[in-house]
Design a protein around this motif. Structure first.
Motif, short mmCIF file in Angstrom:
data_model
loop_
_atom_site.label_atom_id
_atom_site.label_comp_id
_atom_site.label_asym_id
_atom_site.label_seq_id
_atom_site.Cartn_x
_atom_site.Cartn_y
_atom_site.Cartn_z
N ALA A 29 -1.77 2.48 6.59
CA ALA A 29 -1.25 1.14 6.26
C ALA A 29 -0.51 0.55 7.45
O ALA A 29 -0.71 -0.62 7.81
CB ALA A 29 -0.34 1.24 5.04
N LYS A 76 -1.98 7.88 3.88
CA LYS A 76 -2.13 6.50 3.39
C LYS A 76 -1.08 5.58 4.02
O LYS A 76 -1.39 4.45 4.39
CB LYS A 76 -2.02 6.47 1.87
CG LYS A 76 -3.20 7.09 1.15
CD LYS A 76 -2.98 7.12 -0.35
CE LYS A 76 -4.16 7.78 -1.06
NZ LYS A 76 -3.94 7.87 -2.53
N ASN A 81 0.83 -1.21 0.00
CA ASN A 81 0.00 0.00 0.00
C ASN A 81 0.86 1.26 0.00
O ASN A 81 0.55 2.25 -0.67
CB ASN A 81 -0.93 0.01 1.22
CG ASN A 81 -2.01 -1.06 1.13
OD1 ASN A 81 -2.40 -1.47 0.03
ND2 ASN A 81 -2.49 -1.53 2.27
N THR A 104 2.15 1.81 -3.51
CA THR A 104 1.13 2.42 -4.38
C THR A 104 0.99 3.91 -4.10
O THR A 104 0.90 4.72 -5.03
CB THR A 104 -0.22 1.72 -4.17
OG1 THR A 104 -0.08 0.33 -4.46
CG2 THR A 104 -1.28 2.33 -5.06
#
Length: 326
Positions: free
Chosen positions: A311, A307, A196, A199
């Motif tokens: 994660a 993000k 994650n 990304t």
């Protein structure tokens, strides 16, 4: 691409759909420079935005180029003078632009012809203070943006290298989990977490490459365009000063100021007025664009770290459950 146009009487339709290549935009800009020498002509995007980082054949690069060309055209059509130029009309409405290119239609203004034939034999003593200040500002502005551009490109390169390592790093935890019993779930969680984060980093890098860097490059080129107009103004002023000196030397023979000197003075005044107006318009556009750019950069970085935080936080409960069962 579809080329928007304002609702003016000289255009039959509110918008036109014509196919244009990069060299067509280059033709338009060259014609505008020739026919409107006293005005700031917006720069075209460079053919290669981030050398060695962006694939010029990729969809992302093509889309970035398209947006930049759209912006170039919008700046032209929004300009109170350039938008009325006949070459712009041809560019927007001609079905076959190559036919006009071959004709080499002569649309140079008298001012343009005069400036084009100014030789380097005239030397300006000194710029007026207001134009000297503009020149100094442009030099400093381009220097600062150039430094930011170089550092940003290094950061992107390092982020891409880091991204490669992350993509190799995450799967190791997943393969390790197959050898473990109680640690299998936490290890899979770490692997997913790193995936994650990878990304999120890829999205951040793409945003900086496609949104941030092109604006920096555009304004570096914009400052070069403004310097070019400033130099043309200096040439005309130098010519005017030389003509005044020549008149002063033969003042007894010619008491009246010759017509060519008056015309040269008119050109200087035209340059001064147009350059100052375009500089003011450019400053306003710059403030707007960089405000949006920096706000967007801040938002993208915040999203990236949020993000990554989410994660890693998702892994903590998995580790805590294993501790509680012991």
């Amino acid at each position: 691409m579809t080329l928007p146009q304002s609702t003016r009487v000289e255009f039959d339709l509110p918008e036109y759909s014509v196919r244009r290549r990069y060299q067509d935009f280059d033709w338009l800009r060259n014609k505008l420079e020739e026919s409107q020498p006293t005005h700031l002509i917006p720069p075209l995007p460079e053919k290669f935005v981030v050398k060695g980082v962006v694939d010029r054949f990729s969809e992302e690069f093509v889309e970035t180029r398209r947006k930049a060309l759209d912006k170039f055209l919008k700046r032209i059509t929004d300009h109170p003078v350039l938008s009325f130029n006949e070459h712009v009309n041809v560019f927007l409405t001609a079905k076959d632009l190559n036919a006009y290119k071959k004709q080499g239609i002569a649309l140079l203004t008298r001012v343009g012809e005069s400036v084009k034939h100014v030789t380097g034999g005239y030397k300006l003593r000194s710029r007026p203070l207001e134009f000297a200040a503009i020149g100094d500002y442009l030099d400093t502005f381009a220097l600062k943006l150039g430094t930011i551009d170089r550092i940003a490109q290094r950061i992107i390169k390092e982020e891409i290298e880091y991204l490669v390592e992350l993509r190799e790093y995450g799967p190791v935890y997943s393969t390790w989990s197959a050898l473990e019993g109680e640690l299998a779930e936490p290890l899979e969680g770490v692997s997913a977490c790193i995936g994650n984060c990878s990304t999120a980093l890829e999205e951040l890098t793409d945003d900086i490459t496609e949104e941030f860097l092109p604006v920096l490059r555009e304004y570096i080129l914009y400052s070069d365009s403004m310097k070019s107009v400033l130099k043309k103004r200096d040439q005309v002023q130098a010519e005017y000063e030389a003509k005044l000196e020549a008149v002063a030397l033969r003042k007894e023979d010619r008491p009246k100021v010759p017509a060519d000197v008056e015309k040269c003075q008119d050109r200087v005044e035209c340059f001064n007025a147009d350059l100052k107006a375009d500089m003011e318009r450019w400053q306003s556009s710059k403030r707007h664009d960089f405000r949006q750019l920096l706000v967007g950069l801040a938002d993208k970085n915040i999203q990236y770290y949020e993000k990554c935080l989410m994660a890693w936080e998702s892994v903590i409960p998995l580790l805590q459950e294993k501790q509680e069962t012991k």
